[in-house]
Design an enzyme around this catalytic site. Sequence first.
Site, PDB file in Angstrom:
ATOM      1  N   SER A   1       0.805  -1.218   0.000  1.00 36.65           N
ATOM      2  CA  SER A   1       0.000   0.000   0.000  1.00 36.65           C
ATOM      3  C   SER A   1       0.840   1.271   0.000  1.00 36.65           C
ATOM      4  CB  SER A   1      -0.952   0.004   1.197  1.00 36.65           C
ATOM      5  OG  SER A   1      -0.239   0.151   2.392  1.00 36.65           O
TER       6      SER A   1
ATOM      7  N   LYS B   1       0.531   4.486   6.879  1.00 39.43           N
ATOM      8  CA  LYS B   1      -0.107   5.302   5.837  1.00 39.43           C
ATOM      9  C   LYS B   1       0.327   6.751   5.974  1.00 39.43           C
ATOM     10  CE  LYS B   1      -2.998   2.229   3.963  1.00 39.43           C
ATOM     11  NZ  LYS B   1      -2.249   1.100   4.554  1.00 39.43           N
TER      12      LYS B   1
END
Lengths: 207, 207
Positions: free
Chosen positions: B131, B169
């Site tokens: 990701s 993230k």
Amino acid sequence: MCGMFITMKEKPYLTPKQERVLNFIRKRVGERLPPTIREIGEELGFKSTGTVRDYLKVLIQKGLVKRMNSKSRAIELTERASFKIPIIGTIMAGKPNLAYEEIQGYVDADDLFLGRLGFDDVFALRVKGDSMVDAGILDSDIAIIKKRPNADNNDIVAALLDNNEVTLKRLRSKGGKFHLEAANPSYAPIFEEFKVIGKLITVIRKY
Amino acid sequence: MCGMFITMKEKPYLTPKQERVLNFIRKRVGERLPPTIREIGEELGFKSTGTVRDYLKVLIQKGLVKRMNSKSRAIELTERASFKIPIIGTIMAGKPNLAYEEIQGYVDADDLFLGRLGFDDVFALRVKGDSMVDAGILDSDIAIIKKRPNADNNDIVAALLDNNEVTLKRLRSKGGKFHLEAANPSYAPIFEEFKVIGKLITVIRKY
DNA sequence: TGACATACCACACAAATGTGTGGTATGTTC
DNA sequence: GAACATACCACACATTTGTGTGGTATGTCA
């Protein structure tokens, strides 16, 4: 030029010889054991312990080294030393508990950078440019390289080009011949002459 | 349960006293300087150097420690220790000379991972998934995280989601509210509840 | 010229450190 | 009981290592 503010911490001026002594101490401290006075002399070619003591005196005076009197090998570098970091969990594998009890192990420099390689075979380079972005290697990353005169197909290598430039690229073989490939479509493969100087073993990036 | 194969390397059995000697050596090696025989004796309460030598003998025999004869403090742990790596040049900035004289400085764990942060504030996580590939963070990279309850816009953070999952993230603020963004277009931003547990300060990847 | 830093050497001595021998005592295993 | 491991101590001795004094030679700065 004049009137400029100096904001950086001044590095004390060292003569080349003093630098060599300091580098040898660094090497030994890093590798295993700080050297004795006689070991320094042996390495640097001094025949008198007094000479080495003179050098240590200036290094101490310039704040680069500390010593404990009358203790063998008790030479410390003023520069910071390395240490270990706990590995607490694996991201996305559940909630890591940040308490000590959950520590899975330790990352240490040796393990992290080198596996079981020796000190002499390894060096670090700072990456410039974006030619390897697609391999997750970004500008200003630190590349840890193991010195080797050759590598295998698909290895990422540090290579010396004809123009004396060193570059980090992926080694590819095609029809028995090797060439270098960037990991970025905007760079063309390099088919010119080159020499592999080492193989990439670790990448480190600081934010 | 029974009949299970043990493939792990067996740790040699140590008596509690032997363990204490080994631990003291570990401590000293990690802290600064391996101890002398007499220093070990002093710490552990032995009045004879012979006693310490007996202990060293068993530790050597059990493969936990190595020694060089007749050299002061020449006790090495078989376990790997951390050390420093010379920075020799910057890639693409010219031909680095691999000799001692050209060493620009040293990369050490302290400097590399933490800057000037303390030990307690930092931990490591292994990255799973893709990701964050566009930020150059790949599957199985090691993420060094500084514990913090908050971070700034655009920082990459380790965050705890509602389902007890931890994820890495980029933190984004929009209209006063924070959300999490992957660095990979195939992942949608995360608007649900989360808690920042720390900020990414270093990425390490081994090949 | 004098003062001072760099860059060495020789050598005596002291302190730290490792080596080695020979003990004692208490267990456990066979 | 013999053999062996653990768990110590005392003490002499050898070697390594650090300390210290007193040199020589070369260069720079003022």
